[in-house]
Design a protein around this motif. Structure first.
Motif, PDB file in Angstrom:
ATOM      1  N   THR A 214       0.758  -1.133   0.124  1.00 26.53           N
ATOM      2  CA  THR A 214      -0.039  -0.042   0.003  1.00 26.53           C
ATOM      3  C   THR A 214       0.952   1.136  -0.046  1.00 26.53           C
ATOM      4  O   THR A 214       1.707   1.336   0.738  1.00 26.53           O
ATOM      5  N   ASN A 215       0.529   2.191  -0.963  1.00 27.48           N
ATOM      6  CA  ASN A 215       1.733   3.287  -1.119  1.00 27.48           C
ATOM      7  C   ASN A 215       1.691   4.312  -0.227  1.00 27.48           C
ATOM      8  O   ASN A 215       2.762   4.556   0.151  1.00 27.48           O
ATOM      9  N   ASN A 216       0.613   4.648   0.503  1.00 27.49           N
ATOM     10  CA  ASN A 216       0.808   5.669   1.659  1.00 27.49           C
ATOM     11  C   ASN A 216       1.482   5.076   2.806  1.00 27.49           C
ATOM     12  O   ASN A 216       2.076   5.731   3.598  1.00 27.49           O
ATOM     13  N   TRP A 217       1.221   3.714   3.110  1.00 25.75           N
ATOM     14  CA  TRP A 217       1.798   3.272   4.124  1.00 25.75           C
ATOM     15  C   TRP A 217       3.172   3.077   3.830  1.00 25.75           C
ATOM     16  O   TRP A 217       4.045   2.888   4.950  1.00 25.75           O
ATOM     17  N   LEU A 218       3.798   2.568   2.769  1.00 23.52           N
ATOM     18  CA  LEU A 218       5.174   2.687   2.222  1.00 23.52           C
ATOM     19  C   LEU A 218       5.755   4.007   2.529  1.00 23.52           C
ATOM     20  O   LEU A 218       7.098   3.943   3.023  1.00 23.52           O
ATOM     21  N   HIS A 219       5.056   5.006   2.130  1.00 24.47           N
ATOM     22  CA  HIS A 219       5.615   6.398   2.058  1.00 24.47           C
ATOM     23  C   HIS A 219       5.603   6.735   3.769  1.00 24.47           C
ATOM     24  O   HIS A 219       6.570   7.299   3.902  1.00 24.47           O
ATOM     25  N   LEU A 220       4.702   6.395   4.568  1.00 24.25           N
ATOM     26  CA  LEU A 220       5.082   6.588   5.891  1.00 24.25           C
ATOM     27  C   LEU A 220       6.002   5.726   6.393  1.00 24.25           C
ATOM     28  O   LEU A 220       6.819   6.443   7.364  1.00 24.25           O
ATOM     29  N   ALA A 221       6.281   4.679   6.307  1.00 19.07           N
ATOM     30  CA  ALA A 221       7.518   3.931   6.532  1.00 19.07           C
ATOM     31  C   ALA A 221       8.824   4.462   6.347  1.00 19.07           C
ATOM     32  O   ALA A 221       9.805   4.269   7.018  1.00 19.07           O
ATOM     33  N   SER A 222       8.824   5.298   5.244  1.00 16.24           N
ATOM     34  CA  SER A 222      10.066   5.642   4.739  1.00 16.24           C
ATOM     35  C   SER A 222      10.755   6.754   5.807  1.00 16.24           C
ATOM     36  O   SER A 222      11.776   7.106   5.531  1.00 16.24           O
ATOM     37  N   HIS A 223       9.855   7.236   6.686  1.00 18.54           N
ATOM     38  CA  HIS A 223      10.274   8.368   7.764  1.00 18.54           C
ATOM     39  C   HIS A 223      10.745   7.618   8.920  1.00 18.54           C
ATOM     40  O   HIS A 223      11.237   8.247   9.783  1.00 18.54           O
ATOM     41  N   LEU A 224      10.771   6.257   8.885  1.00 21.18           N
ATOM     42  CA  LEU A 224      11.432   5.519  10.079  1.00 21.18           C
ATOM     43  C   LEU A 224      12.911   5.218  10.048  1.00 21.18           C
ATOM     44  O   LEU A 224      13.244   4.432  10.727  1.00 21.18           O
ATOM     45  N   HIS A 225      13.540   5.700   8.718  1.00 17.58           N
ATOM     46  CA  HIS A 225      14.910   5.486   8.551  1.00 17.58           C
ATOM     47  C   HIS A 225      15.907   5.233   9.584  1.00 17.58           C
ATOM     48  O   HIS A 225      16.821   4.808   9.923  1.00 17.58           O
ATOM     49  N   GLY A 226      15.556   6.479  10.564  1.00 24.89           N
ATOM     50  CA  GLY A 226      16.621   6.546  11.709  1.00 24.89           C
ATOM     51  C   GLY A 226      16.229   5.847  12.865  1.00 24.89           C
ATOM     52  O   GLY A 226      16.984   6.097  13.983  1.00 24.89           O
ATOM     53  N   ILE A 227      15.451   5.139  12.694  1.00 23.95           N
ATOM     54  CA  ILE A 227      14.973   4.281  14.054  1.00 23.95           C
ATOM     55  C   ILE A 227      16.093   3.306  14.573  1.00 23.95           C
ATOM     56  O   ILE A 227      17.071   2.821  14.045  1.00 23.95           O
ATOM     57  N   LYS A 228      16.231   3.397  15.983  1.00 21.17           N
ATOM     58  CA  LYS A 228      17.492   2.831  16.541  1.00 21.17           C
ATOM     59  C   LYS A 228      17.402   1.198  16.502  1.00 21.17           C
ATOM     60  O   LYS A 228      16.287   0.740  17.373  1.00 21.17           O
ATOM     61  N   LEU A 229      18.240   0.231  16.002  1.00 23.83           N
ATOM     62  CA  LEU A 229      18.047  -0.968  16.052  1.00 23.83           C
ATOM     63  C   LEU A 229      19.254  -1.811  16.786  1.00 23.83           C
ATOM     64  O   LEU A 229      20.359  -1.067  16.789  1.00 23.83           O
ATOM     65  N   ASP A 230      19.096  -2.910  17.359  1.00 22.89           N
ATOM     66  CA  ASP A 230      20.186  -3.481  18.460  1.00 22.89           C
ATOM     67  C   ASP A 230      21.273  -4.001  17.391  1.00 22.89           C
ATOM     68  O   ASP A 230      20.965  -4.624  16.319  1.00 22.89           O
ATOM     69  N   GLN A 231      22.386  -3.855  18.115  1.00 19.08           N
ATOM     70  CA  GLN A 231      23.551  -4.752  17.333  1.00 19.08           C
ATOM     71  C   GLN A 231      23.736  -6.151  18.083  1.00 19.08           C
ATOM     72  O   GLN A 231      24.621  -6.528  17.319  1.00 19.08           O
ATOM     73  N   CYS A 232      23.585  -6.215  19.184  1.00 19.70           N
ATOM     74  CA  CYS A 232      24.270  -7.557  19.816  1.00 19.70           C
ATOM     75  C   CYS A 232      22.831  -8.347  20.131  1.00 19.70           C
ATOM     76  O   CYS A 232      21.978  -7.847  20.691  1.00 19.70           O
ATOM     77  N   ALA A 233      22.979  -9.709  20.098  1.00 20.15           N
ATOM     78  CA  ALA A 233      22.084 -10.591  20.487  1.00 20.15           C
ATOM     79  C   ALA A 233      22.181 -10.677  21.892  1.00 20.15           C
ATOM     80  O   ALA A 233      21.126 -11.144  22.536  1.00 20.15           O
ATOM     81  N   ASN A 234      23.280 -10.815  22.552  1.00 27.34           N
ATOM     82  CA  ASN A 234      23.699 -10.710  23.994  1.00 27.34           C
ATOM     83  C   ASN A 234      24.817  -9.902  24.298  1.00 27.34           C
ATOM     84  O   ASN A 234      25.480  -9.542  23.409  1.00 27.34           O
ATOM     85  N   SER A 235      25.369 -10.347  25.538  1.00 31.61           N
ATOM     86  CA  SER A 235      26.456  -9.705  26.018  1.00 31.61           C
ATOM     87  C   SER A 235      27.830 -10.077  25.160  1.00 31.61           C
ATOM     88  O   SER A 235      28.955  -9.342  25.152  1.00 31.61           O
ATOM     89  N   THR A 236      27.721 -11.160  24.607  1.00 31.86           N
ATOM     90  CA  THR A 236      28.624 -11.727  23.894  1.00 31.86           C
ATOM     91  C   THR A 236      28.883 -11.835  22.518  1.00 31.86           C
ATOM     92  O   THR A 236      30.067 -12.081  21.784  1.00 31.86           O
ATOM     93  N   LEU A 237      27.795 -11.907  21.916  1.00 32.42           N
ATOM     94  CA  LEU A 237      27.585 -11.854  20.503  1.00 32.42           C
ATOM     95  C   LEU A 237      26.918 -10.629  19.786  1.00 32.42           C
ATOM     96  O   LEU A 237      25.709 -10.284  20.131  1.00 32.42           O
ATOM     97  N   CYS A 238      27.618  -9.908  19.204  1.00 34.16           N
ATOM     98  CA  CYS A 238      27.367  -8.915  18.231  1.00 34.16           C
ATOM     99  C   CYS A 238      27.739  -8.567  16.961  1.00 34.16           C
ATOM    100  O   CYS A 238      28.439  -9.377  16.585  1.00 34.16           O
ATOM    101  N   LEU A 239      26.858  -7.973  16.245  1.00 35.95           N
ATOM    102  CA  LEU A 239      27.128  -7.860  14.860  1.00 35.95           C
ATOM    103  C   LEU A 239      28.406  -6.833  14.390  1.00 35.95           C
ATOM    104  O   LEU A 239      28.375  -5.902  15.486  1.00 35.95           O
TER     105      LEU A 239
END
Length: 343
Positions: A214-239
């Motif tokens: 759905t076009n307007n939903w996709l456009h709305l989602a494009s504004h989420l680019h700066g969302i903070k995502l996790d880098q580590c699965a646990n204390s010893t396993l990180c990307l």
């Protein structure tokens, strides 16, 4: 025959005719379903709702681990056809959540059931997937703009002619090792779906290759680019790098769990897809067929066989699922009434 006997005989005939009807009715619609539909009717009085559909346990666990889901105090859930539809709120928005199960049939069945029974204004589908795009990394989240169903095949002999509705082909002998010689598996032609839709002519299917979000939903989602995502699965396993959200790429769906480098590379080269999963196109097709807004959000959990060694889904699946849940929450939060009108 006395009048009393006639009445008794007539009563017996009616009874014998009515009893099978009662038995048939009881078998056709179990009592538990009547109870569930009664609850659904009460739930719908508080609608409309956003539909949330994920696939299997690790994705569900990651979603509920965020703590954003607030169950409805009166009707927290209703069980239908073996699935539990949970009623509540996320970021102040009324939602109905369900875990559909793995594969195209499960995804389509759960989606159609949700649309048919509940007062739904649009569906957000989410989960994890394989990654076919070398510019993307494990832990990244993709919101595809288009999805193809790449599991509908015409399996042909080696020298057979392509079928008219086939739009691409995969020839097995091209991957013989060592090179040379025929391969008795021949080739497969990727066929288009017969797609029935409220937007099309009645009883006349269209044959699209790509299904658009759905076009307007996709456009709305494009504004989420700066969302903070996790880098580590646990204390010893990180990307090695911080995960990112990318909106507008392509995805492919089939009933295959893909852990094969040659086939993954073929899919990327032929279709230009990033995410490889087993449900998204079924959810999207079902929503579009009925005329409802829909978006798919997929976290990349593995490299679909292009990695060295074992598949990484067991290592990073939970991280990918959590990052996906974070994007889902961000998207729900950003929705307003203007974004959820039907087509």
């Amino acid at each position: 025959m006395a009048a009393k006997q006639v009445v008794l005989l007539f009563t017996l005939i009616l009874a014998l005719g009515f009893i099978p009807f009662l038995v048939f009715s009881a078998q056709a619609i179990p009592f538990e379903r009547f109870e569930s539909l009664r609850v659904v009717k009460k739930v719908n009085k508080n609608g409309p709702f956003l539909g949330l559909i994920t696939v299997y346990a690790p994705e569900e666990e990651a979603f509920f681990k965020t703590g954003v889901f607030r169950p409805d105090p009166r009707h927290p859930f209703v069980d239908l056809s073996g699935r539990r539809f949970r009623i509540g709120k996320v970021e102040g928005k009324k939602v109905i959540y369900v875990k559909c199960g793995v594969g195209l049939v499960n995804a389509a069945a759960a989606t159609q059931q949700m649309l048919d029974l509940f007062d739904i204004k649009g569906i957000i589908h989410f989960g994890i997937s394989g990654n076919a795009n070398s510019s993307m990394q494990i832990g990244d989240v993709t919101i595809p703009g288009q999805l193809a169903q790449t599991g509908l095949w015409d399996w042909l002999k080696p020298n057979a002619t392509m079928e008219p509705n086939d739009f691409a082909q995969f020839t097995f002998k091209s991957y013989n090792d060592p090179k040379g010689g025929e391969n008795q598996l021949g080739k497969v032609g990727y066929s288009t779906e017969q797609f029935y839709s409220v937007a099309g002519e009645v009883n006349v299917p269209q044959r699209p290759v790509w299904f658009n979000i759905t076009n307007n939903w996709l456009h709305l989602a494009s504004h989420l680019h700066g969302i903070k995502l996790d880098q580590c699965a646990n204390s010893t396993l990180c990307l090695p790098e911080k995960p990112k959200l990318v909106v507008g790429l392509k995805g492919a769906t089939s009933n295959f769990f893909i852990d094969n480098a040659a086939y993954t590379q073929f899919l990327f080269k032929t279709f230009g897809v990033t995410s490889l999963d087993m449900e998204s196109s079924a959810v999207v097709m079902t929503c579009l067929s009925n005329g409802y807004p829909v978006i798919a959000i997929r976290g990349l959990s593995d490299l679909a066989g292009t990695q060295k060694g074992d598949n990484t889904i067991r290592l990073f699946g939970s991280l990918a699922a959590l990052n996906t849940a974070k994007v889902v929450i961000g998207f729900v939060k950003s929705l307003s009434i203007n974004h959820v009108s039907r087509f």
